[in-house]
Design an enzyme around this catalytic site. Sequence first.
Site, PDB file in Angstrom:
ATOM      1  CG  ASP A 157      19.676  20.869 -31.044  1.00  0.00           C
ATOM      2  OD1 ASP A 157      19.785  22.082 -31.271  1.00  0.00           O
ATOM      3  OD2 ASP A 157      19.468  20.024 -31.923  1.00  0.00           O
TER       4      ASP A 157
ATOM      5  CB  CYS B 245      -0.928   0.014   1.215  1.00  0.00           C
ATOM      6  SG  CYS B 245      -0.062   0.255   2.784  1.00  0.00           S
TER       7      CYS B 245
ATOM      8  CG  ASP C  44      17.877  22.540 -34.297  1.00  0.00           C
ATOM      9  OD1 ASP C  44      18.409  23.641 -34.481  1.00  0.00           O
ATOM     10  OD2 ASP C  44      18.280  21.481 -34.812  1.00  0.00           O
TER      11      ASP C  44
ATOM     12  CG  ASP D 226      18.902  16.553 -34.913  1.00  0.00           C
ATOM     13  OD1 ASP D 226      19.132  17.772 -34.756  1.00  0.00           O
ATOM     14  OD2 ASP D 226      19.265  15.907 -35.913  1.00  0.00           O
TER      15      ASP D 226
ATOM     16  CB  CYS E   3       4.309  -0.463   2.021  1.00  0.00           C
ATOM     17  SG  CYS E   3       3.172  -1.614   2.807  1.00  0.00           S
TER      18      CYS E   3
END
Length: 737
Positions: free
Chosen positions: A629, A19, A426, A625, A22
């Site tokens: 960047d 639960c 970009d 990419d 816990c």
Amino acid sequence: MAIMTKSGEVTLRIEGMHCAGCVRSIEHGISQLPGVSECRVNLAIGSAAVVYDVDRLDEKAIIGRVAELGYSATAGKFDLLRANEQEAESARRSFVLAAVLSAPLVVLAMWPMFTGGPVHSLPVDTLAQALLAAVVLLYAGRGILADAIRQAIRFRVNMNSLIAMGTLAAYGWSIYAFTQVSAGRPAPLYFESAGMIVTLILLGRYLEARARRKAGAAIQSLLRLRPAATTAIIDGAEVQMAAADVGPGMVLLVRPGERLPADGSVLEGNPSVDESLLTGESMPVEKRAGDGVLGGALNGNSPFKMTVTSVGEDSFLANVIQLVAEAQSKKAPVQKLADRVAAVFVLAVMGVALITLALWLWLAPGHPMLVQSVISVLIIACPCALGLATPTAVLAGTGRAAREGIIIKGGDVLERLTTIDTVVFDKTGTLTDGRPDVVAVRTFGHLSEQSMIRVAGSLEAGSEHPVGAAIARYMRGRQVEPCVIRNALARPGYGMTGEFDGHRVVLGSRSLMDAEGVNFGPSLLPGTREMELGRTVVYAAIDGNVVGTISLADRLRGDARELIAHLKDGRRRVSMITGDNRRTAEGIARSLGLEEYEAEIKPDQKKLIVQSYRRAGYRVAMVGDGINDAPALAEADVGVAIGSGADVAMETADVVLVRDDLMSIQKMFTLARLSLRVIKQNLFWAFFYNSVAIPVAAGVFYPLIGLTLSPMIAAAAMSLSSVFVVLNSVRLNTVEL
């Protein structure tokens, strides 16, 4: 002076959690260890991720603390498929045993209601009930009682504490009532309630385990991609071997219909490879010699040989699995509310149970509700649904995303995605194919086109920049012999300079030409016209005079316009960042339907632009990419890396698009929105269920309309509430994106 610390991280597989209490107990306990900087516990997959200072702490100490808290832990990356299978099987066995014993127990308890008398004699029937209930409670439900005792020894409570108190109270009262019955004083028995409570709790846990197994279906499908055996080419001979024994540099033969055991490159053959389960690419991909292939992909049409490059934990498949698994241990901020409630919930329920007992003792000391209401409150209020509300939705949401080739690194990222109102792209390699080609060359003066291309291509021969590489590629394609360039110097974001045969050469943007004080002559007007067509124009100057221009075009991705239209329809602000000059950027932006763009941006300025948007109050997603960047991706609220890009960009980003498809960005936003909706539905149900069920169980409405809950119905309702939450999360596996 700051003291540098060496950080380490360990993933633990934890057994015994049931639960939100816990989870809170383990997180709090581990976080108190000196040197621990972060602890994330996930109830849905039974794991903990701990970041700590290796100079002050080690794995054994962390595992030892978990044991002190009353749970068991083992180090190592968890196998989600195996763990869920084991949990479901263990839960099934316990439930079946409890159900088999509870059936006659209920028959003995209910028989007098239908026949007017016991099956045998009252003492014999009662003794049989006591024995059956004892076996159900102490053997089938031994895990519940054992954990409750462990918690009590450490002065802590959790969900099992409530269940143990409720069932032991029912059983203990029934033993007392048995002595009263034997003495001729009728009293209600709750042996069948104690047995059925345990049985229904175990049923709920079994259903939860099965549902969690479905919630992790995406990772399971990835795990099953690993073939057991493969064929290696050793000294010219075909040798069958276990896929686990394959190492880098080995040559493998992959036949049609077989899955690739490791990452590598095609050595011989021209196969059509299905990578759909890895990258989301729906169509098989044609491969040639030298092309990369991914472990787990399916060979379609013809046998081929491959050279292994990556295996095991270094492979693409292993990295994807680990990214998704780690993501599912990172909490969404919305879960903080659930965690805070869980910290006091169990104690609050015990307080309500004591108040209920006191009130019934005061109002009706001899009424059956005295025992029934207390047991029902303890059972129905177990916070299972509260603890499962967020992690199961994150598990299903990130798993569903993985099937689409979208790696979302955590529930916190899922939630942040729903707040994004600005998307910054970009240009090169993101909105465009990233491979510009020379489309026009023009010279001014007496220098021939071939001579200018020879000088420009030689200057860019070693360039890794897409524009420079395109010029060098154009020179080679025209079969022009390169010349010797001396003192070549890259001007990042601008171009190149160098010397040829005693002459100074400058190659690059108009900004570089201005900085070098170059005479443009008649080149400005033709260059401007090329830029208005959305082309990149590179000026070539020798000894301070422009001798020619090179025009390059980078094709827009086919799905770029569609994506931007979708984002704008969703009322998101969209902007483009490019190093191109303003006229070129304007032409590209116009073709994409963009009103906002930033041109002539140097790599180190991208981060500053993202910062400016955030300072203005916008929530920014940055899509890129390349290596340059990475700072901007880290600065954004959510960084999105295109999977075909640089490794450092994917490491920095919060989301990785494995499939080279821009429309995955729209799917990412859709899935994040749906996942957060499911989380909120789950949390609402968990809070609503308890806020309504506890007063009913306590008997608040009993004096008015006779409405109450028996302990058995309370146990069924508690179990079904948890199952409802898990099944609601599993719906994300089937959502259309």
